[in-house]
Scaffold this motif. Structure first.
Motif, PDB file in Angstrom:
ATOM      1  N   MET A  76       0.987  -1.214   0.008  1.00  0.00           N
ATOM      2  CA  MET A  76       0.180   0.003   0.164  1.00  0.00           C
ATOM      3  C   MET A  76       0.870   1.268   0.072  1.00  0.00           C
ATOM      4  O   MET A  76       0.683   2.295  -0.585  1.00  0.00           O
ATOM      5  CB  MET A  76      -1.189  -0.031   1.300  1.00  0.00           C
ATOM      6  CG  MET A  76      -2.081  -1.329   1.212  1.00  0.00           C
ATOM      7  SD  MET A  76      -2.950  -0.981  -0.262  1.00  0.00           S
ATOM      8  CE  MET A  76      -3.910   0.536   0.147  1.00  0.00           C
ATOM      9  N   ALA A  77       1.862   1.197   0.845  1.00  0.00           N
ATOM     10  CA  ALA A  77       2.792   2.110   0.866  1.00  0.00           C
ATOM     11  C   ALA A  77       3.530   2.634  -0.717  1.00  0.00           C
ATOM     12  O   ALA A  77       3.523   3.606  -1.174  1.00  0.00           O
ATOM     13  CB  ALA A  77       4.003   2.405   1.679  1.00  0.00           C
ATOM     14  N   TRP A  78       3.830   1.521  -1.374  1.00  0.00           N
ATOM     15  CA  TRP A  78       4.454   1.740  -2.769  1.00  0.00           C
ATOM     16  C   TRP A  78       3.086   2.127  -3.669  1.00  0.00           C
ATOM     17  O   TRP A  78       3.570   2.967  -4.263  1.00  0.00           O
ATOM     18  CB  TRP A  78       4.734   0.354  -3.367  1.00  0.00           C
ATOM     19  CG  TRP A  78       6.165  -0.202  -2.872  1.00  0.00           C
ATOM     20  CD1 TRP A  78       7.107   0.567  -2.117  1.00  0.00           C
ATOM     21  CD2 TRP A  78       6.252  -1.597  -2.618  1.00  0.00           C
ATOM     22  NE1 TRP A  78       7.924  -0.472  -1.651  1.00  0.00           N
ATOM     23  CE2 TRP A  78       7.634  -1.529  -1.905  1.00  0.00           C
ATOM     24  CE3 TRP A  78       6.022  -2.811  -3.204  1.00  0.00           C
ATOM     25  CZ2 TRP A  78       8.384  -2.809  -2.028  1.00  0.00           C
ATOM     26  CZ3 TRP A  78       6.417  -3.976  -2.922  1.00  0.00           C
ATOM     27  CH2 TRP A  78       7.875  -3.728  -2.276  1.00  0.00           C
ATOM     28  N   LEU A  79       1.941   1.732  -3.549  1.00  0.00           N
ATOM     29  CA  LEU A  79       0.831   2.419  -4.205  1.00  0.00           C
ATOM     30  C   LEU A  79       0.680   3.746  -4.234  1.00  0.00           C
ATOM     31  O   LEU A  79       0.365   4.302  -5.133  1.00  0.00           O
ATOM     32  CB  LEU A  79      -0.156   1.368  -4.060  1.00  0.00           C
ATOM     33  CG  LEU A  79      -1.528   1.660  -4.856  1.00  0.00           C
ATOM     34  CD1 LEU A  79      -1.314   1.105  -6.199  1.00  0.00           C
ATOM     35  CD2 LEU A  79      -2.760   0.881  -4.134  1.00  0.00           C
ATOM     36  N   PHE A  80       0.651   4.324  -2.767  1.00  0.00           N
ATOM     37  CA  PHE A  80       0.679   5.639  -2.779  1.00  0.00           C
ATOM     38  C   PHE A  80       1.720   6.299  -2.861  1.00  0.00           C
ATOM     39  O   PHE A  80       1.681   7.497  -3.418  1.00  0.00           O
ATOM     40  CB  PHE A  80      -0.004   5.804  -1.502  1.00  0.00           C
ATOM     41  CG  PHE A  80      -1.503   5.310  -1.065  1.00  0.00           C
ATOM     42  CD1 PHE A  80      -2.452   5.790  -1.870  1.00  0.00           C
ATOM     43  CD2 PHE A  80      -1.691   4.318  -0.296  1.00  0.00           C
ATOM     44  CE1 PHE A  80      -3.849   5.258  -1.833  1.00  0.00           C
ATOM     45  CE2 PHE A  80      -2.934   3.871  -0.208  1.00  0.00           C
ATOM     46  CZ  PHE A  80      -4.025   4.615  -0.847  1.00  0.00           C
ATOM     47  N   THR A  81       2.780   5.941  -2.669  1.00  0.00           N
ATOM     48  CA  THR A  81       4.238   6.571  -2.962  1.00  0.00           C
ATOM     49  C   THR A  81       4.639   7.135  -4.285  1.00  0.00           C
ATOM     50  O   THR A  81       4.926   8.376  -4.674  1.00  0.00           O
ATOM     51  CB  THR A  81       5.565   6.031  -2.133  1.00  0.00           C
ATOM     52  OG1 THR A  81       4.901   5.610  -0.926  1.00  0.00           O
ATOM     53  CG2 THR A  81       6.820   6.526  -2.472  1.00  0.00           C
ATOM     54  N   ILE A  82       4.350   6.136  -5.135  1.00  0.00           N
ATOM     55  CA  ILE A  82       4.738   6.383  -6.718  1.00  0.00           C
ATOM     56  C   ILE A  82       3.685   7.537  -7.223  1.00  0.00           C
ATOM     57  O   ILE A  82       4.430   8.523  -7.830  1.00  0.00           O
ATOM     58  CB  ILE A  82       4.829   5.057  -7.444  1.00  0.00           C
ATOM     59  CG1 ILE A  82       5.807   4.156  -6.926  1.00  0.00           C
ATOM     60  CG2 ILE A  82       4.639   5.417  -8.855  1.00  0.00           C
ATOM     61  CD1 ILE A  82       5.761   2.927  -7.433  1.00  0.00           C
ATOM     62  N   PRO A  83       2.492   7.526  -7.247  1.00  0.00           N
ATOM     63  CA  PRO A  83       1.824   8.723  -7.720  1.00  0.00           C
ATOM     64  C   PRO A  83       1.872   9.800  -6.993  1.00  0.00           C
ATOM     65  O   PRO A  83       2.009  11.004  -7.546  1.00  0.00           O
ATOM     66  CB  PRO A  83       0.310   8.255  -7.497  1.00  0.00           C
ATOM     67  CG  PRO A  83       0.166   6.567  -7.419  1.00  0.00           C
ATOM     68  CD  PRO A  83       1.634   6.225  -6.706  1.00  0.00           C
TER      69      PRO A  83
ATOM     70  N   THR B 196       4.727  10.924  -5.474  1.00  0.00           N
ATOM     71  CA  THR B 196       5.858  11.524  -5.979  1.00  0.00           C
ATOM     72  C   THR B 196       6.008  12.006  -7.363  1.00  0.00           C
ATOM     73  O   THR B 196       6.441  13.165  -7.585  1.00  0.00           O
ATOM     74  CB  THR B 196       7.119  10.132  -6.066  1.00  0.00           C
ATOM     75  OG1 THR B 196       7.167   9.723  -4.731  1.00  0.00           O
ATOM     76  CG2 THR B 196       8.273  11.005  -6.184  1.00  0.00           C
ATOM     77  N   ALA B 197       5.208  11.373  -8.186  1.00  0.00           N
ATOM     78  CA  ALA B 197       4.734  12.064  -9.618  1.00  0.00           C
ATOM     79  C   ALA B 197       4.326  13.309  -9.337  1.00  0.00           C
ATOM     80  O   ALA B 197       4.631  14.280 -10.092  1.00  0.00           O
ATOM     81  CB  ALA B 197       4.205  10.838 -10.288  1.00  0.00           C
ATOM     82  N   LEU B 198       3.191  13.437  -8.724  1.00  0.00           N
ATOM     83  CA  LEU B 198       2.580  14.587  -8.659  1.00  0.00           C
ATOM     84  C   LEU B 198       3.291  15.774  -7.896  1.00  0.00           C
ATOM     85  O   LEU B 198       3.199  16.971  -8.461  1.00  0.00           O
ATOM     86  CB  LEU B 198       1.163  14.517  -7.599  1.00  0.00           C
ATOM     87  CG  LEU B 198       0.031  13.713  -8.188  1.00  0.00           C
ATOM     88  CD1 LEU B 198      -1.045  13.476  -7.392  1.00  0.00           C
ATOM     89  CD2 LEU B 198      -0.391  14.476  -9.634  1.00  0.00           C
ATOM     90  N   PHE B 199       4.127  15.531  -7.033  1.00  0.00           N
ATOM     91  CA  PHE B 199       5.000  16.286  -6.510  1.00  0.00           C
ATOM     92  C   PHE B 199       6.223  17.009  -7.300  1.00  0.00           C
ATOM     93  O   PHE B 199       6.173  17.937  -7.509  1.00  0.00           O
ATOM     94  CB  PHE B 199       5.619  15.702  -5.184  1.00  0.00           C
ATOM     95  CG  PHE B 199       6.697  16.630  -4.612  1.00  0.00           C
ATOM     96  CD1 PHE B 199       6.240  17.902  -3.665  1.00  0.00           C
ATOM     97  CD2 PHE B 199       7.983  16.561  -4.753  1.00  0.00           C
ATOM     98  CE1 PHE B 199       6.997  18.642  -3.242  1.00  0.00           C
ATOM     99  CE2 PHE B 199       8.831  17.418  -4.175  1.00  0.00           C
ATOM    100  CZ  PHE B 199       8.622  18.550  -3.233  1.00  0.00           C
ATOM    101  N   ALA B 200       6.682  15.827  -8.081  1.00  0.00           N
ATOM    102  CA  ALA B 200       7.571  16.385  -9.115  1.00  0.00           C
ATOM    103  C   ALA B 200       7.028  17.280 -10.238  1.00  0.00           C
ATOM    104  O   ALA B 200       7.680  18.154 -10.602  1.00  0.00           O
ATOM    105  CB  ALA B 200       8.055  15.129  -9.778  1.00  0.00           C
ATOM    106  N   ALA B 201       5.618  16.960 -10.721  1.00  0.00           N
ATOM    107  CA  ALA B 201       4.721  17.708 -11.694  1.00  0.00           C
ATOM    108  C   ALA B 201       4.623  19.277 -11.043  1.00  0.00           C
ATOM    109  O   ALA B 201       4.978  19.999 -11.768  1.00  0.00           O
ATOM    110  CB  ALA B 201       3.673  16.891 -12.093  1.00  0.00           C
ATOM    111  N   GLY B 202       4.355  19.009  -9.728  1.00  0.00           N
ATOM    112  CA  GLY B 202       4.269  20.765  -9.270  1.00  0.00           C
ATOM    113  C   GLY B 202       5.481  21.299  -8.888  1.00  0.00           C
ATOM    114  O   GLY B 202       5.555  22.384  -9.300  1.00  0.00           O
TER     115      GLY B 202
END
Length: 95
Positions: free
Chosen positions: A70-77, A79-85
């Motif tokens: 579950m941590a992997w499932l939430f961490t990847i998106p 992180t992607a949203l943070f990088a895009a922002g």
């Protein structure tokens, strides 16, 4: 991480550690030679789960494995949203 992988998922014995590290090395090396992306943490976690399930599936603490997944499932998106922002914000500042 070591405490979680080595004791909370499955109580590893030396032979289990050897088997999981050898299989992890083969998977990581194979992916590196093929140029594929691979998460070493996920590979090692999967190897430990495999060793535990292969030895005795009821000895694996599947709840801990589920928490990690579950941590992997939430961490990847996240992180992607943070990088895009951050990329968007830096674009505003620089231009």
């Amino acid at each position: 991480m070591i405490r979680t992988l080595g004791g909370k998922i499955y109580k590893i014995r030396p032979v289990d550690g050897f088997a999981s590290q050898l299989s992890s090395a083969v998977v990581i090396l194979g992916n590196s030679l093929l140029g594929g992306p691979v998460s070493t943490t996920q590979v090692v976690s999967g190897a430990i789960l495999g060793v535990g399930a292969g030895t005795r599936a009821n000895k694996v603490r599947w709840g801990v494995a589920q928490e990690i997944a579950m941590a992997w499932l939430f961490t990847i998106p996240a992180t992607a949203l943070f990088a895009a922002g951050l990329y968007w914000l830096l674009g505003l500042i620089i231009h």
